[in-house]
Design an enzyme around this catalytic site. Structure first.
Site, PDB file in Angstrom:
ATOM      1  N   LYS A 191      13.400 -29.384  -4.587  1.00  0.00           N
ATOM      2  CA  LYS A 191      12.893 -28.036  -4.978  1.00  0.00           C
ATOM      3  C   LYS A 191      12.050 -28.093  -6.156  1.00  0.00           C
ATOM      4  O   LYS A 191      13.029 -28.426  -7.070  1.00  0.00           O
ATOM      5  CB  LYS A 191      13.968 -27.124  -5.092  1.00  0.00           C
ATOM      6  CG  LYS A 191      13.673 -25.656  -5.178  1.00  0.00           C
ATOM      7  CD  LYS A 191      14.428 -24.840  -6.046  1.00  0.00           C
ATOM      8  CE  LYS A 191      14.557 -24.734  -7.131  1.00  0.00           C
ATOM      9  NZ  LYS A 191      13.167 -24.144  -7.939  1.00  0.00           N
ATOM     10  N   CYS A 300      13.397 -32.720 -22.981  1.00  0.00           N
ATOM     11  CA  CYS A 300      15.025 -32.778 -23.173  1.00  0.00           C
ATOM     12  C   CYS A 300      15.480 -33.724 -24.441  1.00  0.00           C
ATOM     13  O   CYS A 300      16.547 -33.387 -24.845  1.00  0.00           O
ATOM     14  CB  CYS A 300      15.751 -33.165 -22.136  1.00  0.00           C
ATOM     15  SG  CYS A 300      14.874 -34.695 -21.194  1.00  0.00           S
ATOM     16  N   GLU A 400      19.517 -25.760 -28.114  1.00  0.00           N
ATOM     17  CA  GLU A 400      18.326 -26.393 -27.593  1.00  0.00           C
ATOM     18  C   GLU A 400      17.260 -25.437 -27.580  1.00  0.00           C
ATOM     19  O   GLU A 400      17.445 -24.225 -27.078  1.00  0.00           O
ATOM     20  CB  GLU A 400      18.512 -27.129 -26.211  1.00  0.00           C
ATOM     21  CG  GLU A 400      17.181 -27.578 -25.664  1.00  0.00           C
ATOM     22  CD  GLU A 400      17.588 -28.365 -24.380  1.00  0.00           C
ATOM     23  OE1 GLU A 400      17.740 -27.632 -23.489  1.00  0.00           O
ATOM     24  OE2 GLU A 400      17.088 -29.647 -24.424  1.00  0.00           O
TER      25      GLU A 400
HETATM   26  P1  NDP Z   1      16.759 -24.176 -15.288  1.00  0.00           P
HETATM   27  O1  NDP Z   1      18.071 -25.083 -15.620  1.00  0.00           O
HETATM   28  O2  NDP Z   1      17.067 -22.800 -14.929  1.00  0.00           O
HETATM   29  O3  NDP Z   1      15.774 -24.763 -14.336  1.00  0.00           O
HETATM   30  C1  NDP Z   1      15.859 -26.320 -13.946  1.00  0.00           C
HETATM   31  C2  NDP Z   1      15.760 -26.099 -12.232  1.00  0.00           C
HETATM   32  O4  NDP Z   1      16.819 -25.445 -11.716  1.00  0.00           O
HETATM   33  C3  NDP Z   1      14.459 -25.224 -11.560  1.00  0.00           C
HETATM   34  O5  NDP Z   1      13.964 -25.757 -10.503  1.00  0.00           O
HETATM   35  C4  NDP Z   1      15.437 -24.083 -11.481  1.00  0.00           C
HETATM   36  O6  NDP Z   1      14.620 -23.106 -10.374  1.00  0.00           O
HETATM   37  C5  NDP Z   1      16.458 -24.490 -10.857  1.00  0.00           C
HETATM   38  N1  NDP Z   1      17.776 -23.540 -10.849  1.00  0.00           N
HETATM   39  C6  NDP Z   1      17.808 -22.344 -11.723  1.00  0.00           C
HETATM   40  N2  NDP Z   1      19.128 -21.887 -11.314  1.00  0.00           N
HETATM   41  C7  NDP Z   1      19.557 -22.361 -10.404  1.00  0.00           C
HETATM   42  C8  NDP Z   1      20.696 -22.392  -9.351  1.00  0.00           C
HETATM   43  N3  NDP Z   1      21.571 -21.217  -9.892  1.00  0.00           N
HETATM   44  N4  NDP Z   1      21.163 -23.023  -8.678  1.00  0.00           N
HETATM   45  C9  NDP Z   1      20.231 -24.168  -8.533  1.00  0.00           C
HETATM   46  N5  NDP Z   1      18.973 -24.556  -9.097  1.00  0.00           N
HETATM   47  C10 NDP Z   1      18.976 -23.605  -9.975  1.00  0.00           C
HETATM   48  O7  NDP Z   1      15.721 -24.114 -16.710  1.00  0.00           O
HETATM   49  P2  NDP Z   1      14.941 -23.144 -17.075  1.00  0.00           P
HETATM   50  O8  NDP Z   1      13.596 -23.336 -16.516  1.00  0.00           O
HETATM   51  O9  NDP Z   1      15.480 -21.787 -17.021  1.00  0.00           O
HETATM   52  O10 NDP Z   1      14.851 -23.471 -18.708  1.00  0.00           O
HETATM   53  C11 NDP Z   1      15.727 -22.992 -19.590  1.00  0.00           C
HETATM   54  C12 NDP Z   1      16.383 -23.914 -20.488  1.00  0.00           C
HETATM   55  O11 NDP Z   1      16.745 -25.232 -19.978  1.00  0.00           O
HETATM   56  C13 NDP Z   1      15.040 -24.452 -21.372  1.00  0.00           C
HETATM   57  O12 NDP Z   1      14.952 -24.027 -22.469  1.00  0.00           O
HETATM   58  C14 NDP Z   1      15.775 -26.021 -21.748  1.00  0.00           C
HETATM   59  O13 NDP Z   1      16.658 -25.789 -22.988  1.00  0.00           O
HETATM   60  C15 NDP Z   1      16.370 -26.390 -20.509  1.00  0.00           C
HETATM   61  N6  NDP Z   1      15.581 -27.131 -19.757  1.00  0.00           N
HETATM   62  C16 NDP Z   1      16.212 -28.671 -19.833  1.00  0.00           C
HETATM   63  C17 NDP Z   1      15.360 -29.431 -19.234  1.00  0.00           C
HETATM   64  C18 NDP Z   1      15.568 -30.941 -19.306  1.00  0.00           C
HETATM   65  O14 NDP Z   1      14.659 -31.828 -19.086  1.00  0.00           O
HETATM   66  N7  NDP Z   1      16.707 -31.450 -19.291  1.00  0.00           N
HETATM   67  C19 NDP Z   1      14.409 -29.218 -18.464  1.00  0.00           C
HETATM   68  C20 NDP Z   1      13.912 -27.706 -18.195  1.00  0.00           C
HETATM   69  C21 NDP Z   1      14.839 -26.815 -19.125  1.00  0.00           C
HETATM   70  P3  NDP Z   1      13.432 -22.149 -10.906  1.00  0.00           P
HETATM   71  O15 NDP Z   1      12.568 -22.710 -10.194  1.00  0.00           O
HETATM   72  O16 NDP Z   1      13.610 -20.882 -10.354  1.00  0.00           O
HETATM   73  O17 NDP Z   1      13.250 -22.309 -12.490  1.00  0.00           O
END
Ligand code: NDP
Length: 497
Positions: A191, A300, A400
């Protein structure tokens, strides 16, 4: 290779509307018929409508992945044949470098010079590196102390793997997840993030073209709360691999408890980047610049806490601030752009909210500190921002931000900076700049993080393990370390008497 496009309509992949999902080797609409828009963050305009997967689509995809895992050609392929498929995919990715780079830049916003020189080639490298591992998944013979027993282990695939990826490196994240899973013989439901589904779906077409049997890779775009949550909770998924926020990582872990899925999590960070006075300051300043501003700080491992020894603090800050002001901000498709837009309106609000919190708590933005205006006002652009007068307890030094915002913090001694650097819920990465080899190794040992870079930053290679300490997650990606996540060990006892 396709020719360079400046207009999204020149990219053939975007002419199919809506973009469909890949289930069981077929490109299909969502069961509900619903679609969602993916936005060009440089302009705020709609790039494409994409099929919106929900739990019914996840059910269909998991069923296809299960069927492909248990029967059909995939489990009968030799390791060499699996490796060849991955190698072929790497070649196809390389052949479509321009198109994939443009799609990535349009959907995510990142500068094209990086999509072309880093995102796409590293994606190809990843598939090629794991193509090699397909033929090297060896078990062991075990010298047990029971007479006449011949005991050995087999390394077998885990089964159906659910993979949930973020939007900051959409194509690379897809490869980090898919390549080891497939090398080990698993089948996958992937996904992509709702903000950036396009490059993963185009990769899906290349996966079909490479000749992977149907159902081995299924790609279901959609929202986290629906598609992502359904995948994490699905009773017929054996493992979940997730990259994203620590908050959602915890939800994934809870959702996985129903059938005790294996879970690997690559989560957030608040990485310290530490400059000692004996460092080559020209390189250290350049390193600090790219550590925080590469990919608009949406990394990250971003070096978002810049610890600088008091004796060189003013010099480093003024060098960093000057260099930040010289960065060219603009649409990612412009080859001269150094800093593109943030990925979404939501991320823009999150990052500017942190900037305001920093100011309110008493920090001073000596560079940047606001959303970009004039001709960039329609996109989600934030100026590269350097904060001075920061205290460790401030929100911008603890949480973060995931944007182009760095908190500068002076320090005086090795022990002090190591303790302050480690005072975080996160432990993903750290940087150390010094010409004293003893100090470098001492710091590498003291820092509680999954990666330490010395006199460099943000280096990644398919062969080098990557992952977090503390709430930055667990499990490792890349290198042979990731093979443990995608295989399980079977012990066989044979009585030779
Ligand atoms: P998320 O953790 O929400 O998104 C990462 C993935 O998880 C996306 O595919 C998202 O779907 C999915 N997701 C969201 N909620 C659920 C759930 N309940 N169950 C399963 N999958 C889910 O990150 P955000 O995009 O909201 O970003 C928020 C913050 O997260 C950023 O500001 C940053 O701090 C951190 N982040 C860290 C990353 C890293 O590389 N470690 C990468 C991205 C974000 P959807 O497609 O709907 O977004």
């Amino acid at each position: 290779m396709t020719t360079s496009a400046t207009d999204p309509t020149e990219i053939a992949f975007l002419r199919q509307q809506p973009v469909k999902m890949l289930i069981g080797g077929q490109w299909v609409p969502a069961a509900s018929g619903k679609t969602f828009a993916t936005i060009n963050p440089a302009t705020g305009t709609v790039l494409a409508q994409v099929a919106e997967g929900e739990s019914e689509d996840i059910n269909r995809a998991v069923a296809a992945a299960r069927k492909a895992f248990e029967s059909g050609p995939w489990p009968k392929l030799t390791p060499s044949q699996r490796g060849r498929l991955l190698w072929r995919l790497a070649e196809l990715v390389e052949q479509h470098t321009t198109e994939l780079a443009e799609l990535e830049t349009l959907d995510n916003g990142k500068p094209i010079k990086y999509s072309r020189a880093a995102d796409v080639p590293l994606t190809a490298d990843h598939f090629r590196y794991f193509a090699g591992w397909a033929t090297k998944l060896e078990g062991e013979t075990i010298p047990v102390s029971i007479p006449n027993m011949f005991t050995y282990t087999l390394r077998e695939p885990v089964g159906v793997v659910g993979q949930i990826i973020p939007w900051n490196f959409p194509l690379q994240m897809a490869s980090w997840k898919l390549a080891p899973a497939l090398a080990c013989g698993n089948t996958v439901v992937l996904k992509p993030a709702e903000q950036t589904p396009l490059s993963a779906l185009r990769l899906g077409e290349l996966i079909c073209e490479a000749g992977f049997p149907e159902g081995v890779v299924n790609i279901v775009p959609g929202f986290g709360e629906t598609a992502g949550a359904a995948l994490a909770a699905h009773p017929d998924v054996d493992k979940i691999a997730f990259t994203g926020s620590t908050e959602v990582g915890k939800k994934i872990l809870q959702a996985s408890a129903g059938n005790l899925k294996r879970v690997t999590l690559e989560l957030g960070g608040k990485s310290p980047n530490i400059i000692f006075p004996d460092a080559d300051l020209k390189y250290a300043v350049r390193g600090a610049l790219t550590a925080i501003f590469f990919n608009q700080g949406q990394v990250c491992t971003a070096g978002s806490r810049l610890f600088v020894h008091k004796s060189v603090y003013d010099q480093v800050l003024s060098g960093l601030s000057d260099a930040a002001q010289k960065m060219k901000m603009g649409p990612g498709l412009d080859p001269a752009t150094d800093l593109g837009p943030l990925v979404s309106q939501e991320q823009l609000e999150r990052v500017t909210g942190y900037i305001e919190a920093g100011k309110q708590e008493g920090a001073v933005a000596i560079t940047g500190g606001k959303r970009a205006g004039s001709d960039l006002a329609n996109g989600y652009f934030v100026e590269p921002t350097v904060f001075d007068k920061v205290e460790d307890e401030m929100t911008i030094a603890r949480e973060e931000i995931f944007g182009p915002v760095v908190a500068a913090l002076p320090f005086e001694s090795v022990e002090e900076v190591a303790a302050r650097a480690n005072r975080s819920i996160y432990g993903l990465a750290a940087g150390v700049w010094t010409n004293d080899v003893k100090q470098a190794h001492k710091m590498a040992a003291l820092l509680k993080s999954g990666v330490v870079w010395v006199n460099t930053y943000n280096q990644f290679d398919a062969a080098a393990p990557f992952g977090g300490y503390k709430q930055s997650g667990y499990g490792r990606e890349m290198g042979h370390a990731v093979l443990d996540a995608y295989t399980q060990i079977k012990t066989v006892w044979v009585n030779l008497r």
